[in-house]
Enzyme design. Structure first.
Site, mmCIF file in Angstrom:
data_model
loop_
_atom_site.group_PDB
_atom_site.id
_atom_site.type_symbol
_atom_site.label_atom_id
_atom_site.label_comp_id
_atom_site.label_asym_id
_atom_site.label_seq_id
_atom_site.Cartn_x
_atom_site.Cartn_y
_atom_site.Cartn_z
ATOM 1 N N GLY A 278 18.188 -8.668 -67.124
ATOM 2 C CA GLY A 278 17.608 -7.886 -68.208
ATOM 3 C C GLY A 278 16.169 -7.488 -67.936
ATOM 4 O O GLY A 278 15.729 -6.395 -68.314
ATOM 5 N N ASP A 279 15.420 -8.371 -67.276
ATOM 6 C CA ASP A 279 14.034 -8.053 -66.925
ATOM 7 C C ASP A 279 13.991 -6.949 -65.871
ATOM 8 O O ASP A 279 13.149 -6.045 -65.934
ATOM 9 C CB ASP A 279 13.317 -9.294 -66.404
ATOM 10 C CG ASP A 279 13.269 -10.415 -67.423
ATOM 11 O OD1 ASP A 279 13.261 -10.122 -68.639
ATOM 12 O OD2 ASP A 279 13.242 -11.590 -67.001
#
Length: 384
Positions: A278-279
């Protein structure tokens, strides 16, 4: 909420612990400033960790034991991960958070320095330990997390030098103390700095609603989107932030108030570790917004954007209701596809942080091709 300007090297700052889119000449001048800027500048605020990642085939039964098949220690934390990813994608990234006065704190800042991140604002809290997270990854790449908070939230919004905001184009917030997140978002908005926020898995119990009032783009995964919906968050409200929903193997979508949603398919991969995906997506998405708004999309951009949406050219419009050129003029279909590629890349490596570059993303897309199903629509984002 942004204007373009000049600005910002990884010495830590020693500190004591502290708990509408428009075609007006003004807006055109702002857009031209963005295009002429050497590189965009983004502040990432939130957690800076030391991660211990353990790969296992499966969890042991109670009172049982399983071997660790792969063990790795490295820097982590969502804010640090996004900052490192942005730096590799030609964005000048600045990090704000806190670490302890210990070896893990020194090591993680050293890693970030090598990645080109400016962590001068990172606070070193005396007599505190750097936050350590233990990540257990099973054979399917799914992640379980055990954490020790340590010095992770030993900073306050007032610890960031406000004058530096004038040299920034964008603030990206990650999970942190809600009061700090709100104060940072409000101050950034007051300085015409665009704000994105990826609050993470604790979105349901940390009370971030007041911060959302100052956010241009909100990034969540499917479970977090469901939590938002249950809390009464109205993604269709005229003043709501654009909602980016990360859907894993189903791709990603953007829901914009009073506009069509944009959907982009995922790249098919066999993940080994979904930690930090997600980062990586956030870094890819933000960097691609800048690139597309500046007209600097790499060669991969034209085909990606064409594949990502159906024929309506308006689907490429950016985020409405913001004065930030890189969001207002972004090709969101392109940004989603780059985010998906960056996130997929992260799942092919162990650990929370992967090295992102435009060359790596280009090579990844060449190898994995593009998915075929995508489009726009007016229906609600899937949340479960």
């Amino acid at each position: 909420m942004t204007r373009e300007s000049d600005g910002p090297g990884c010495e830590s700052l020693e500190s004591s612990e502290s708990p509408e889119s428009s075609d007006s000449p003004e807006s055109l001048e702002s857009s031209e400033s963005l295009e002429s800027s050497d590189s965009p500048r983004v502040l990432c605020a939130g957690h800076v960790n030391w991660d211990v990642t353990m790969q296992v085939d499966r969890l042991p039964e109670p009172d049982g034991e399983r071997p660790i098949e792969h063990l790795r220690q490295s820097g982590g934390g969502s804010a640090a991960n996004v900052a490192a990813g942005l730096s590799g994608l030609a964005v000048e990234s600045v990090l704000f958070g806190s670490v302890g006065d210990d070896d893990p704190g020194t090591l993680t800042r050293r890693e970030l320095d090598r990645a080109g991140v400016d962590c001068d604002p990172v606070l070193v809290a005396s007599a505190r330990s750097t936050s350590v997270k233990y990540l257990i990854v099973d054979a399917a790449g799914e992640v379980m997390v055990l954490s020790a908070a340590g010095a992770n939230e030993a900073y306050a919004a007032a610890d960031f030098p406000v004058a530096r905001l004038d040299a920034l184009d964008h603030l990206h917030l990650t999970g942190q103390d809600p009061t700090v997140a709100t104060d940072l978002a409000r101050t950034a908005a007051d300085h015409d700095v665009a704000v994105s926020f990826d609050p993470g898995r604790r979105i349901g119990d940390r009370g971030y609603a007041s911060a959302f009032d100052h956010v241009d783009v909100l990034l969540v995964n499917r479970r977090e989107a469901a939590t938002l919906e249950e809390s009464g968050f109205d993604a269709a409200a005229p003043d709501a932030p654009a909602l980016v929903v990360k859907l894993g193997s189903e791709g990603a979508a953007v829901r914009r108030p009073n506009a069509d949603r944009v959907v982009a398919p995922a790249f098919p991969v066999d993940p080994v570790d979904t930690t930090g995906a997600g980062d990586a997506f956030a870094a890819g998405f933000i960097a691609a917004c800048f690139e597309s708004a500046r007209g600097h999309e790499p060669e991969i951009g034209t085909e990606i954007a064409a594949d990502a949406v159906s024929g309506d050219a308006s689907s490429h419009d950016g985020v409405p209701g913001t004065t930030a050129p890189h969001l207002r003029n972004a090709d969101l279909a392109y940004a989603l596809r780059i985010g998906n590629a960056a996130g997929a890349l992260a799942t092919l490596e162990y650990g929370a942080r992967t090295t992102l570059t435009w060359d790596r993303i280009d090579a990844f897309i060449d190898e994995h091709g593009t998915a075929t199903e995508a489009g726009t629509g007016t229906d609600r984002e899937p949340t479960a």
